[in-house]
Design an enzyme around this catalytic site. Structure first.
Site, short mmCIF file in Angstrom:
data_model
loop_
_atom_site.label_atom_id
_atom_site.label_comp_id
_atom_site.label_asym_id
_atom_site.label_seq_id
_atom_site.Cartn_x
_atom_site.Cartn_y
_atom_site.Cartn_z
N LYS A 209 10.77 -12.29 -8.76
CA LYS A 209 9.45 -11.65 -8.90
C LYS A 209 9.58 -10.24 -8.39
O LYS A 209 10.46 -9.94 -7.56
CB LYS A 209 8.40 -12.40 -8.07
CG LYS A 209 7.00 -12.20 -8.57
CD LYS A 209 6.74 -13.11 -9.76
CE LYS A 209 5.32 -13.05 -10.23
NZ LYS A 209 5.04 -14.15 -11.17
P1 NAD Z 1 -4.43 -10.02 -14.66
O1 NAD Z 1 -4.17 -8.75 -13.97
O2 NAD Z 1 -4.44 -10.04 -16.15
O3 NAD Z 1 -5.83 -10.63 -14.18
C1 NAD Z 1 -6.12 -10.84 -12.83
C2 NAD Z 1 -7.61 -11.19 -12.71
O4 NAD Z 1 -7.87 -11.58 -11.37
C3 NAD Z 1 -8.54 -10.04 -13.03
O5 NAD Z 1 -9.65 -10.52 -13.76
C4 NAD Z 1 -8.98 -9.57 -11.64
O6 NAD Z 1 -10.25 -8.91 -11.65
C5 NAD Z 1 -9.02 -10.88 -10.90
N1 NAD Z 1 -8.96 -10.74 -9.45
C6 NAD Z 1 -8.11 -9.99 -8.72
N2 NAD Z 1 -8.37 -10.12 -7.41
C7 NAD Z 1 -9.43 -10.97 -7.31
C8 NAD Z 1 -10.16 -11.51 -6.24
N3 NAD Z 1 -9.87 -11.18 -4.98
N4 NAD Z 1 -11.18 -12.36 -6.51
C9 NAD Z 1 -11.48 -12.70 -7.78
N5 NAD Z 1 -10.81 -12.22 -8.86
C10 NAD Z 1 -9.80 -11.37 -8.61
O7 NAD Z 1 -3.36 -11.06 -14.08
P2 NAD Z 1 -2.86 -12.41 -14.75
O8 NAD Z 1 -1.61 -12.12 -15.49
O9 NAD Z 1 -3.99 -13.08 -15.43
O10 NAD Z 1 -2.41 -13.24 -13.46
C11 NAD Z 1 -3.34 -14.03 -12.72
C12 NAD Z 1 -2.58 -15.07 -11.93
O11 NAD Z 1 -1.81 -15.88 -12.82
C13 NAD Z 1 -1.56 -14.53 -10.92
O12 NAD Z 1 -1.49 -15.42 -9.83
C14 NAD Z 1 -0.26 -14.57 -11.69
O13 NAD Z 1 0.87 -14.59 -10.84
C15 NAD Z 1 -0.44 -15.87 -12.43
N6 NAD Z 1 0.39 -16.04 -13.61
C16 NAD Z 1 0.39 -15.15 -14.61
C17 NAD Z 1 1.18 -15.36 -15.74
C18 NAD Z 1 1.14 -14.43 -16.93
O14 NAD Z 1 1.76 -14.78 -17.95
N7 NAD Z 1 0.46 -13.32 -16.89
C19 NAD Z 1 2.02 -16.47 -15.80
C20 NAD Z 1 2.00 -17.39 -14.75
C21 NAD Z 1 1.18 -17.16 -13.66
#
Ligand code: NAD
Length: 449
Positions: free
Chosen positions: A135
């Site tokens: 990561k």
């Molecule tokens: P992203 O940046 O697209 O979205 C993140 C979202 O979380 C946004 O809507 C933001 O406003 C919200 N957010 C941030 N801080 C917050 C808080 N304190 N309270 C409430 N909402 C909050 O990111 P993503 O890619 O959707 O990733 C989200 C999670 O999923 C992370 O934990 C990431 O590691 C995990 N994840 C992502 C992927 C991927 O393919 N993108 C794959 C596996 C896991």
């Protein structure tokens, strides 16, 4: 002297016992300070104790392999130079090249990246994609920077990481606040550093790219889609109808918004959503398309006219059958776990539940689809993208969707079977499946020298 009964791990291909039996001192002690990596170690120790994981493999997996910290200068639009700190932690590459996202967030730090890297190792091992875990990230609030500045920051980060990244060595992907565009800049910068005749063979240095640059059909929605597939399986197992089930989502970015769309397509109703700007709720259901359009123009869900205002406590207390945390870590804790009304938590985010919150969910009988299973759809389709690039193929969406579903359901069924066999919770069962796979490979390969 070892007796047959006391031998806890054997290499099937050797007649000799490999290790002496473990004792209580094998548990890897979390470091004081209760950081995120300590949460990983607590989860890891629970599973390792249960299966009496080989004590030497245990020592290896409890540590990260490489930790790269780079400080790099970038010229800002006003002519000043700012120096940024970026991280790449490579936890383990026993099953294949390091793989994991890049996060741009003010809270990014070494401890967090360590934990996220380890979760990638377990996730890839669990779902059977031939990758290890890594990561990375930069400690910034990207909203403070112009598009041009973000591009230069991304490119300088890629350049600073240099040979620590590579299509057969360590392959980044999008994570919080990064997307296909960031991957395009990252790939372009990397390719500029390899000899021209090798460039076309190296586009699999990142996944989650725009489709035109070699990205895969279905990658953008893959993580949210995987969440929905896992929820669907769980509902079927429990003889419950998903149609008209209610759900709430924390985080409405890539994972949260796609999980919402996919669950709604299965007939479930979104009743509350929270992001970094605030929360809105509507027991009759939020219009997801209208919400997406609103977020595109307003930057977040706060004050969406199709729902009523909710603060964080109101949001966490929403009556909803399913809770999909899809934002940041440590959201379900000793404080917040008692508030949840859900029967199922499907972890779209990595590490949204801390060990104290997890214990409360267990005690309350709330089902948990753990992160390394529920959000594995992303890395599964990243693997498909990587394969397509290597083979110079382009799969259609039907093919990607079908293969994603098949792989995720296979992992789901293994976790369910292990949870039943060992009479344990699903997180521990998922770790058991992953750790057993890693242990087997370590014992077969041996430790150099
Ligand atoms: P992203 O940046 O697209 O979205 C993140 C979202 O979380 C946004 O809507 C933001 O406003 C919200 N957010 C941030 N801080 C917050 C808080 N304190 N309270 C409430 N909402 C909050 O990111 P993503 O890619 O959707 O990733 C989200 C999670 O999923 C992370 O934990 C990431 O590691 C995990 N994840 C992502 C992927 C991927 O393919 N993108 C794959 C596996 C896991």
């Amino acid at each position: 002297m070892l007796t047959r009964e006391t031998i806890i791990t054997r290499n099937e291909y050797l007649d000799e016992p490999i290790v002496p039996p473990r004792d209580a001192s094998d548990a890897i002690a979390p470091v004081a300070g209760h950081g995120l990596f300590d949460n990983v170690l607590q989860q890891f120790n629970a599973a390792a104790d249960l299966i009496r994981l080989d004590r030497n493999v245990r020592k290896i997996l409890a540590r990260t392999k490489n930790e790269i910290v780079v400080n790099f200068p970038v010229r800002m639009d006003n002519g000043d130079v700012e120096v940024f700190t970026g991280y790449r932690v490579q936890h383990n590459d026993t099953l294949g090249p390091f793989k994991g996202g890049l996060r741009f967030h003010p809270d990014v730090n070494l401890d967090e990246v360590r934990a996220l890297a380890a979760w990638m190792t377990w996730k890839c091992a669990l779902v059977g994609v031939p990758f290890g875990g890594a990561k990375g990230g930069i400690q910034i609030d990207p909203a403070r920077y112009s598009i041009g500045e973000r591009e230069r920051i991304t490119r300088r980060f890629a350049f600073a990481l240099g040979d620590n990244i590579g299509p057969e060595y360590d392959i980044p992907a999008p994570d919080v606040n990064t997307n296909a565009q960031i991957m395009a800049w990252f790939m372009d910068t990397y390719l500029s550093t390899v000899p021209p005749h090798q460039r076309q063979n190296c586009i699999h240095v990142v996944t989650g790219k725009p489709i035109e640059l070699g990205g895969s059909a279905g990658r953008e929605k893959a993580t949210g889609q995987g969440v929905a597939v896992a929820v669907q399986c769980w509902y079927e197992d429990h003889g419950l109808p998903l149609r008209d089930a209610t759900f709430m989502v924390q985080g409405f970015g890539n994972v949260g918004s796609w999980a919402a769309r996919q669950l709604a397509a299965l007939g479930a109703r979104l009743v509350a959503v929270e992001d970094v700007t605030g929360a809105v709720a509507n027991p009759s259901g939020l219009d997801i398309d209208a919400l997406l359009a609103y977020v595109r123009t307003h930057g977040g869900v706060a004050r969406f006219p199709g729902g009523a205002f909710a603060d964080h406590i109101m949001f966490m207390n929403t009556p909803a059958d399913i809770f999909v945390p899809a934002a940041m870590e440590n959201q379900i804790t000793a404080e917040t776990a008692p508030w949840l009304k859900a029967r199922l938590v499907a972890e779209g985010a990595n590490g949204p539940t801390d060990p104290a919150g997890d214990a409360i969910l267990r005690a309350r009988g709330i089902g948990v689809l753990p992160d390394i299973l529920a959000n594995a759809g992303g890395v599964i389709v990243s693997y498909f993208e990587w394969l397509q690039n290597k083979r110079r193929e382009s799969w259609d969406l039907k093919e990607v969707d079908g293969q994603l579903r098949r792989k995720l359901i296979a992992a789901y069924e293994q976790v369910r079977a292990k949870a039943t066999e060992l009479k344990t919770d699903w997180r521990t069962a998922a770790y058991v499946v992953a750790l057993s796979r890693l242990e087997k490979v370590y014992l077969e390969r041996g430790i150099f020298p």
